[in-house]
Enzyme design. Structure first.
Site, PDB file in Angstrom:
ATOM      1  N   GLY A  14     -39.485  34.909   7.235  1.00  0.00           N
ATOM      2  CA  GLY A  14     -39.078  35.042   5.826  1.00  0.00           C
ATOM      3  C   GLY A  14     -39.934  34.192   4.908  1.00  0.00           C
ATOM      4  O   GLY A  14     -39.573  33.953   3.753  1.00  0.00           O
ATOM      5  N   TYR A 139     -22.155  39.863   7.021  1.00  0.00           N
ATOM      6  CA  TYR A 139     -23.292  38.944   6.953  1.00  0.00           C
ATOM      7  C   TYR A 139     -22.890  37.573   7.512  1.00  0.00           C
ATOM      8  O   TYR A 139     -23.598  36.986   8.340  1.00  0.00           O
ATOM      9  CB  TYR A 139     -23.746  38.827   5.496  1.00  0.00           C
ATOM     10  CG  TYR A 139     -24.912  37.898   5.307  1.00  0.00           C
ATOM     11  CD1 TYR A 139     -26.113  38.133   5.961  1.00  0.00           C
ATOM     12  CD2 TYR A 139     -24.810  36.783   4.477  1.00  0.00           C
ATOM     13  CE1 TYR A 139     -27.189  37.280   5.799  1.00  0.00           C
ATOM     14  CE2 TYR A 139     -25.883  35.932   4.306  1.00  0.00           C
ATOM     15  CZ  TYR A 139     -27.070  36.185   4.967  1.00  0.00           C
ATOM     16  OH  TYR A 139     -28.131  35.342   4.813  1.00  0.00           O
ATOM     17  N   LYS A 143     -24.619  35.177  10.938  1.00  0.00           N
ATOM     18  CA  LYS A 143     -25.257  33.861  10.813  1.00  0.00           C
ATOM     19  C   LYS A 143     -24.451  32.818  11.588  1.00  0.00           C
ATOM     20  O   LYS A 143     -25.009  31.874  12.152  1.00  0.00           O
ATOM     21  CB  LYS A 143     -25.371  33.476   9.333  1.00  0.00           C
ATOM     22  CG  LYS A 143     -26.428  34.272   8.597  1.00  0.00           C
ATOM     23  CD  LYS A 143     -27.818  33.805   9.038  1.00  0.00           C
ATOM     24  CE  LYS A 143     -28.931  34.457   8.264  1.00  0.00           C
ATOM     25  NZ  LYS A 143     -30.245  33.955   8.641  1.00  0.00           N
ATOM     26  N   ASN A 168     -25.000  29.269  -2.507  1.00  0.00           N
ATOM     27  CA  ASN A 168     -25.696  30.322  -3.282  1.00  0.00           C
ATOM     28  C   ASN A 168     -26.967  29.783  -3.927  1.00  0.00           C
ATOM     29  O   ASN A 168     -26.917  28.843  -4.709  1.00  0.00           O
ATOM     30  CB  ASN A 168     -24.789  30.848  -4.403  1.00  0.00           C
ATOM     31  CG  ASN A 168     -23.577  31.580  -3.882  1.00  0.00           C
ATOM     32  OD1 ASN A 168     -23.066  31.258  -2.814  1.00  0.00           O
ATOM     33  ND2 ASN A 168     -23.101  32.559  -4.611  1.00  0.00           N
ATOM     34  N   HIS A 182     -27.410  38.631  -6.201  1.00  0.00           N
ATOM     35  CA  HIS A 182     -26.277  37.716  -6.323  1.00  0.00           C
ATOM     36  C   HIS A 182     -25.984  37.539  -7.805  1.00  0.00           C
ATOM     37  O   HIS A 182     -26.755  37.966  -8.670  1.00  0.00           O
ATOM     38  CB  HIS A 182     -26.625  36.363  -5.690  1.00  0.00           C
ATOM     39  CG  HIS A 182     -26.486  36.382  -4.208  1.00  0.00           C
ATOM     40  ND1 HIS A 182     -25.309  36.136  -3.565  1.00  0.00           N
ATOM     41  CD2 HIS A 182     -27.392  36.623  -3.236  1.00  0.00           C
ATOM     42  CE1 HIS A 182     -25.479  36.227  -2.270  1.00  0.00           C
ATOM     43  NE2 HIS A 182     -26.740  36.520  -2.030  1.00  0.00           N
ATOM     44  N   ARG A 212     -17.932  29.214  -7.575  1.00  0.00           N
ATOM     45  CA  ARG A 212     -19.092  29.215  -6.689  1.00  0.00           C
ATOM     46  C   ARG A 212     -19.909  27.960  -6.945  1.00  0.00           C
ATOM     47  O   ARG A 212     -19.757  27.285  -7.960  1.00  0.00           O
ATOM     48  CB  ARG A 212     -19.987  30.432  -6.950  1.00  0.00           C
ATOM     49  CG  ARG A 212     -19.379  31.769  -6.591  1.00  0.00           C
ATOM     50  CD  ARG A 212     -19.239  31.941  -5.085  1.00  0.00           C
ATOM     51  NE  ARG A 212     -18.684  33.257  -4.753  1.00  0.00           N
ATOM     52  CZ  ARG A 212     -17.378  33.533  -4.711  1.00  0.00           C
ATOM     53  NH1 ARG A 212     -16.493  32.588  -4.977  1.00  0.00           N
ATOM     54  NH2 ARG A 212     -16.964  34.741  -4.367  1.00  0.00           N
ATOM     55  N   ASP A 273     -13.774  40.323  -6.725  1.00  0.00           N
ATOM     56  CA  ASP A 273     -13.972  38.891  -6.989  1.00  0.00           C
ATOM     57  C   ASP A 273     -14.602  38.188  -5.784  1.00  0.00           C
ATOM     58  O   ASP A 273     -15.267  37.176  -5.926  1.00  0.00           O
ATOM     59  CB  ASP A 273     -12.608  38.224  -7.226  1.00  0.00           C
ATOM     60  CG  ASP A 273     -12.281  38.096  -8.710  1.00  0.00           C
ATOM     61  OD1 ASP A 273     -13.195  38.261  -9.544  1.00  0.00           O
ATOM     62  OD2 ASP A 273     -11.107  37.828  -9.020  1.00  0.00           O
TER      63      ASP A 273
HETATM   64  P1  GDP Z   1     -20.532  35.997  -3.193  1.00  0.00           P
HETATM   65  O1  GDP Z   1     -20.787  34.568  -3.576  1.00  0.00           O
HETATM   66  O2  GDP Z   1     -20.813  36.274  -1.767  1.00  0.00           O
HETATM   67  O3  GDP Z   1     -19.150  36.445  -3.599  1.00  0.00           O
HETATM   68  O4  GDP Z   1     -21.605  36.914  -3.950  1.00  0.00           O
HETATM   69  P2  GDP Z   1     -22.085  37.196  -5.451  1.00  0.00           P
HETATM   70  O5  GDP Z   1     -23.040  36.173  -5.893  1.00  0.00           O
HETATM   71  O6  GDP Z   1     -22.574  38.614  -5.422  1.00  0.00           O
HETATM   72  O7  GDP Z   1     -20.769  37.161  -6.356  1.00  0.00           O
HETATM   73  C1  GDP Z   1     -20.181  35.963  -6.805  1.00  0.00           C
HETATM   74  C2  GDP Z   1     -19.114  36.254  -7.836  1.00  0.00           C
HETATM   75  O8  GDP Z   1     -19.738  36.690  -9.043  1.00  0.00           O
HETATM   76  C3  GDP Z   1     -18.090  37.324  -7.466  1.00  0.00           C
HETATM   77  O9  GDP Z   1     -16.809  36.892  -7.900  1.00  0.00           O
HETATM   78  C4  GDP Z   1     -18.541  38.515  -8.317  1.00  0.00           C
HETATM   79  O10 GDP Z   1     -17.482  39.400  -8.644  1.00  0.00           O
HETATM   80  C5  GDP Z   1     -19.044  37.806  -9.573  1.00  0.00           C
HETATM   81  N1  GDP Z   1     -19.937  38.616 -10.413  1.00  0.00           N
HETATM   82  C6  GDP Z   1     -19.786  38.804 -11.742  1.00  0.00           C
HETATM   83  N2  GDP Z   1     -20.710  39.655 -12.219  1.00  0.00           N
HETATM   84  C7  GDP Z   1     -21.498  39.996 -11.169  1.00  0.00           C
HETATM   85  C8  GDP Z   1     -22.638  40.844 -11.048  1.00  0.00           C
HETATM   86  O11 GDP Z   1     -23.098  41.496 -11.997  1.00  0.00           O
HETATM   87  N3  GDP Z   1     -23.222  40.923  -9.804  1.00  0.00           N
HETATM   88  C9  GDP Z   1     -22.731  40.220  -8.744  1.00  0.00           C
HETATM   89  N4  GDP Z   1     -23.372  40.330  -7.552  1.00  0.00           N
HETATM   90  N5  GDP Z   1     -21.636  39.428  -8.818  1.00  0.00           N
HETATM   91  C10 GDP Z   1     -21.025  39.316 -10.023  1.00  0.00           C
END
Ligand code: GDP
Length: 320
Positions: A14, A139, A143, A168, A182, A212, A273
């Protein structure tokens, strides 16, 4: 050149990717002899390709930073690809590493491996304290298997390895494809595009309540290399994060401020969410790295990311 990495032979799977590029740049600067296997030459989901890679380029340290991954969206649309690619790639690389007598494996893991329904900051000891969150299980579990493999291979073959659990990441070079991205990359793209189009509003997924933790990709690369140098316990993973939780609402408002877009924020609660809270406990990291903390705060990191995205929009949108 002196120091831990000088003249070390390091293979970075990677190494051409979002995080990997930053690892390679630093390693080269510190005098390591770096090899980056490319998919066209070594398809690491096959054991013979992993063997070929490590036989042709024997290494002191193998950093397994390759992953097929993405945000909550791709976990819904491609659970099988996430599962198969990551599981077999990790399993085969470890097997090839022990067969070729690789010095140490540094496995890059994910906070998605943690139980998805615990309260509070996630401690390494809690990795097995419950099931992964359903939204990222495909996923997260693959891991997590690397942490199992690390212990088994240490016990039976004496293979040295560590398992680093990353929170993240965000920053320049991330995936800005809405199907895969993300949340940070997704919001940066939405806001920059809404501003350019003079749109009245932008849509954000979910309720805004989930918490997060976000680490700037360059800070994360620094921490990984320090950990690879100093940490040696194959039986206990090590968290890499900031320890700071931010709600998605706060994140959206900060992106709003940083971009200068003044339209409305609309929450689409039909979108998932995911886990309510995903924030790592960084006490062990701070102890191992002698008090290191991530130097880039979220607002500064977002400002750099937005500036980079604006300058590289075409290239960023075309990727992945
Ligand atoms: P996670 O940390 O594995 O849940 O992955 P993400 O980074 O994709 O999402 C984090 C949070 O951001 C979740 O609660 C999503 O619903 C929220 N979120 C809000 N808007 C967005 C968007 O446009 N894209 C993504 N990927 N997440 C979003």
């Amino acid at each position: 050149m002196q120091g831990f990495w000088a003249d070390k032979r390091v293979t970075v799977t990677g190494g051409a990717g979002f995080l990997g590029k930053h690892l390679v740049k630093r390693l080269e600067r510190m005098g390591a002899k770096v090899f980056v296997p490319r998919r066209a030459d070594y398809n690491l989901t096959a054991l013979d390709a992993c063997m070929k890679c490590l036989l042709e380029h024997p290494c002191d340290i193998l950093i397994h930073a390759a992953a097929y991954y993405g945000g909550i969206g791709i976990n819904v649309t491609q659970p099988a690809s996430l599962y198969y690619t990551n599981l077999v790639m990790g399993a085969n690389l470890f097997e090839a590493a022990r067969l070729t007598k690789t010095g140490k494996v540094v496995a890059i893991g994910t906070a998605c491996s943690y139980p998805g329904y615990l309260e509070g900051h996630l401690k390494e000891e809690d990795l097995w304290a419950g099931p992964c969150h359903a939204s990222v299980v495909n996923y997260g579990l693959t891991k997590k298997m690397l942490a199992v493999q690390a212990q088994a291979y240490k016990r039976q073959y004496g293979l040295d390895s560590i398992h680093l659990i990353l929170t993240n990441l965000y920053g320049p070079g991330d995936s800005y494809n809405p199907e895969r991205s993300h949340v940070v990359a997704a919001l940066v793209r939405k806001w920059v595009e809404a501003e350019a189009a003079q749109a009245p509003s932008v849509e954000v997924w979910g309720t805004g309540k989930p918490i997060r933790e976000f680490i700037y990709v360059e800070d994360c690369a620094d921490a990984i290399l320090l950990a690879a140098e100093r940490y040696n316990d194959a039986t206990m993973p090590l968290n890499i994060g900031t320890g700071v939780g931010t709600s998605i609402r706060e994140l959206a408002e900060t992106v709003h401020d940083v971009t200068g877009f003044r339209g409305k924020l609309v929450w689409n609660t039909d979108k998932p969410d995911g886990a309510l809270m995903k924030v790592l406990d960084v006490a062990r990291l701070t102890a191992v790295l002698d008090g290191w903390t991530a130097p880039t705060n979220l607002r500064d990191g977002l400002a750099k990311t937005v500036a980079w995205y604006r300058a590289h929009k075409e290239e960023a949108d075309a990727k992945w």
